[in-house]
Design an enzyme around this catalytic site. Structure first.
Site, PDB file in Angstrom:
ATOM      1  N   ARG A  95      60.168  52.490  46.583  1.00 16.06           N
ATOM      2  CA  ARG A  95      59.540  51.232  46.996  1.00 16.06           C
ATOM      3  C   ARG A  95      60.235  50.635  48.218  1.00 16.06           C
ATOM      4  O   ARG A  95      61.456  50.645  48.322  1.00 16.06           O
ATOM      5  CB  ARG A  95      59.626  50.248  45.822  1.00 16.06           C
ATOM      6  CG  ARG A  95      59.047  48.887  46.136  1.00 16.06           C
ATOM      7  CD  ARG A  95      58.712  48.150  44.878  1.00 16.06           C
ATOM      8  NE  ARG A  95      59.877  47.616  44.186  1.00 16.06           N
ATOM      9  CZ  ARG A  95      59.785  46.857  43.098  1.00 16.06           C
ATOM     10  NH1 ARG A  95      58.603  46.573  42.580  1.00 16.06           N
ATOM     11  NH2 ARG A  95      60.871  46.395  42.519  1.00 16.06           N
TER      12      ARG A  95
ATOM     13  N   ARG B  23      67.346  48.470  34.188  1.00 17.10           N
ATOM     14  CA  ARG B  23      66.270  47.472  34.120  1.00 17.10           C
ATOM     15  C   ARG B  23      65.194  47.900  33.127  1.00 17.10           C
ATOM     16  O   ARG B  23      64.626  47.075  32.412  1.00 17.10           O
ATOM     17  CB  ARG B  23      65.650  47.262  35.509  1.00 17.10           C
ATOM     18  CG  ARG B  23      66.576  46.477  36.428  1.00 17.10           C
ATOM     19  CD  ARG B  23      66.230  46.682  37.885  1.00 17.10           C
ATOM     20  NE  ARG B  23      64.941  46.157  38.261  1.00 17.10           N
ATOM     21  CZ  ARG B  23      64.231  46.595  39.316  1.00 17.10           C
ATOM     22  NH1 ARG B  23      64.709  47.558  40.081  1.00 17.10           N
ATOM     23  NH2 ARG B  23      63.091  46.062  39.602  1.00 17.10           N
TER      24      ARG B  23
ATOM     25  N   ARG C 218      65.031  47.078  48.009  1.00 23.79           N
ATOM     26  CA  ARG C 218      65.724  46.066  47.205  1.00 23.79           C
ATOM     27  C   ARG C 218      67.033  46.622  46.666  1.00 23.79           C
ATOM     28  O   ARG C 218      67.121  47.783  46.299  1.00 23.79           O
ATOM     29  CB  ARG C 218      64.824  45.647  46.034  1.00 23.79           C
ATOM     30  CG  ARG C 218      63.814  44.605  46.412  1.00 23.79           C
ATOM     31  CD  ARG C 218      62.828  44.320  45.315  1.00 23.79           C
ATOM     32  NE  ARG C 218      63.401  44.173  43.980  1.00 23.79           N
ATOM     33  CZ  ARG C 218      62.701  43.762  42.924  1.00 23.79           C
ATOM     34  NH1 ARG C 218      61.421  43.446  43.068  1.00 23.79           N
ATOM     35  NH2 ARG C 218      63.258  43.666  41.752  1.00 23.79           N
TER      36      ARG C 218
ATOM     37  N   LYS D 143      52.892  44.836  38.929  1.00 27.36           N
ATOM     38  CA  LYS D 143      52.517  43.444  38.619  1.00 27.36           C
ATOM     39  C   LYS D 143      52.449  42.598  39.885  1.00 27.36           C
ATOM     40  O   LYS D 143      51.540  41.813  40.057  1.00 27.36           O
ATOM     41  CB  LYS D 143      53.551  42.774  37.685  1.00 27.36           C
ATOM     42  CG  LYS D 143      53.751  43.450  36.360  1.00 27.36           C
ATOM     43  CD  LYS D 143      54.696  42.659  35.471  1.00 27.36           C
ATOM     44  CE  LYS D 143      56.094  42.473  36.032  1.00 27.36           C
ATOM     45  NZ  LYS D 143      56.878  43.702  36.172  1.00 27.36           N
TER      46      LYS D 143
ATOM     47  N   ARG E 282      60.210  36.970  30.049  1.00 25.08           N
ATOM     48  CA  ARG E 282      60.800  38.287  29.810  1.00 25.08           C
ATOM     49  C   ARG E 282      61.562  38.350  28.500  1.00 25.08           C
ATOM     50  O   ARG E 282      62.066  39.403  28.147  1.00 25.08           O
ATOM     51  CB  ARG E 282      61.775  38.605  30.940  1.00 25.08           C
ATOM     52  CG  ARG E 282      61.171  39.442  32.079  1.00 25.08           C
ATOM     53  CD  ARG E 282      62.200  39.466  33.168  1.00 25.08           C
ATOM     54  NE  ARG E 282      62.238  40.627  33.977  1.00 25.08           N
ATOM     55  CZ  ARG E 282      61.756  40.701  35.222  1.00 25.08           C
ATOM     56  NH1 ARG E 282      61.083  39.704  35.735  1.00 25.08           N
ATOM     57  NH2 ARG E 282      61.926  41.785  35.939  1.00 25.08           N
TER      58      ARG E 282
HETATM   59  P1  AMP Z   1      61.575  41.314  39.425  1.00 22.08           P
HETATM   60  O1  AMP Z   1      61.340  41.095  40.869  1.00 22.08           O
HETATM   61  O2  AMP Z   1      60.548  40.620  38.554  1.00 22.08           O
HETATM   62  O3  AMP Z   1      61.733  42.776  39.067  1.00 22.08           O
HETATM   63  O4  AMP Z   1      62.978  40.608  39.081  1.00 22.08           O
HETATM   64  C1  AMP Z   1      64.174  41.008  39.704  1.00 22.08           C
HETATM   65  C2  AMP Z   1      65.372  40.507  38.924  1.00 22.08           C
HETATM   66  O5  AMP Z   1      65.346  39.076  38.849  1.00 22.08           O
HETATM   67  C3  AMP Z   1      65.421  40.960  37.461  1.00 22.08           C
HETATM   68  O6  AMP Z   1      65.986  42.244  37.299  1.00 22.08           O
HETATM   69  C4  AMP Z   1      66.295  39.861  36.848  1.00 22.08           C
HETATM   70  O7  AMP Z   1      67.654  40.035  37.189  1.00 22.08           O
HETATM   71  C5  AMP Z   1      65.803  38.624  37.576  1.00 22.08           C
HETATM   72  N1  AMP Z   1      64.650  37.996  36.880  1.00 22.08           N
HETATM   73  C6  AMP Z   1      63.385  37.849  37.341  1.00 22.08           C
HETATM   74  N2  AMP Z   1      62.607  37.232  36.439  1.00 22.08           N
HETATM   75  C7  AMP Z   1      63.406  36.979  35.368  1.00 22.08           C
HETATM   76  C8  AMP Z   1      63.183  36.374  34.091  1.00 22.08           C
HETATM   77  N3  AMP Z   1      61.980  35.910  33.728  1.00 22.08           N
HETATM   78  N4  AMP Z   1      64.244  36.289  33.244  1.00 22.08           N
HETATM   79  C9  AMP Z   1      65.463  36.724  33.589  1.00 22.08           C
HETATM   80  N5  AMP Z   1      65.738  37.331  34.763  1.00 22.08           N
HETATM   81  C10 AMP Z   1      64.721  37.454  35.654  1.00 22.08           C
END
Ligand code: AMP
Length: 219
Positions: free
Chosen positions: A127, A171, A160, A13, A88
């Site tokens: 990654r 996740r 990360r 994404k 989410r």
């Molecule tokens: P991402 O980079 O989108 O994979 O997000 C990394 C982490 O940020 C996730 O595993 C959550 O802990 C937090 N996070 C990001 N976006 C959200 C969201 N919309 N709702 C809740 N937690 C989020």
């Protein structure tokens, strides 16, 4: 273009959101990026979010909803937006609908990027991300020319904290339980397009462009 990119962690994404943001001149809005920046800056928000993120859990709805409400009201969103990693949960989706009604910027499309789970684990565990410009690499599928160094800006690459196998599995479970129901939610609203997220970056972006009714072969 007002767009949500929906999909599990590792579906690509972020990569696609960056590409389409450039193409449409609309900002990519990634709650994950905003939260990681807050953690790096040591702000109150970062301190609140960190433990959830490290465990691969979702940050509480009210926190991310607040971030998005503020972000969508900035002037650059007048040209549209590409939401990446938000919403989410159903509660986030409902709050988003309300905000978009209030600012009169309804969604055009929700694209669900679908990838088999084994591929996701492979993608996420390999990654690497550039500290400087955020460019993404994969140690096997898309390595940088010099190991650990970004091709674009020369800064160093890092893994990360939440891209370790155990956290990745968690996740993905969180995605299935809390985020996947949004596919049916947006389908019912007539906004959903599903696309296969396997293949090259270019192939996937062509599928997204087709789902948006944009023919890439035309200028
Ligand atoms: P991402 O980079 O989108 O994979 O997000 C990394 C982490 O940020 C996730 O595993 C959550 O802990 C937090 N996070 C990001 N976006 C959200 C969201 N919309 N709702 C809740 N937690 C989020």
């Amino acid at each position: 273009m007002r767009l949500i990119l929906l999909g599990p962690p590792g579906a690509g994404k972020g990569t696609q959101a960056k590409l389409f943001a450039g193409r449409f001149g609309a900002p990519q809005i990634s709650t994950g990026d905003i939260l990681r920046q807050a953690v790096a800056d040591g702000t109150d928000l970062g301190r609140k979010a960190r433990s959830f993120m490290d465990q691969g859990a979702l940050v509480p709805d009210e926190v991310v909803i607040g971030i998005i409400e503020e972000r969508l009201r900035k002037p650059d969103c007048a040209r549209g937006y590409i939401l990446d990693g938000f919403p989410r949960t159903l509660r986030q989706a409902e709050a988003l609908s309300q905000t978009l009604r209030a600012i009169q910027a309804p969604l055009d499309r929700v694209v669900s990027v679908e990838v088999p789970e084994d591929d996701l684990v492979r993608r996420l565990s390999g990654r690497r991300v550039c500290r400087g410009c955020g460019q993404m690499y994969h140690v096997e599928a898309n390595p940088s020319r010099q190991a650990g160094v970004c091709d674009k800006c020369g800064d160093s690459l890092y893994q990360r904290d939440d891209d370790t196998e155990e956290t990745i599995r968690h996740r993905l479970r969180v995605y299935r339980e809390q985020t996947e129901p949004l596919i049916a939610y947006y389908d019912q609203k007539g906004l959903l397009a599903r696309i296969e997220g396997c293949g090259s970056i270019e192939e996937i972006s062509q599928r997204i462009a087709r789902a948006l009714g944009r023919d890439e072969s035309r200028p």
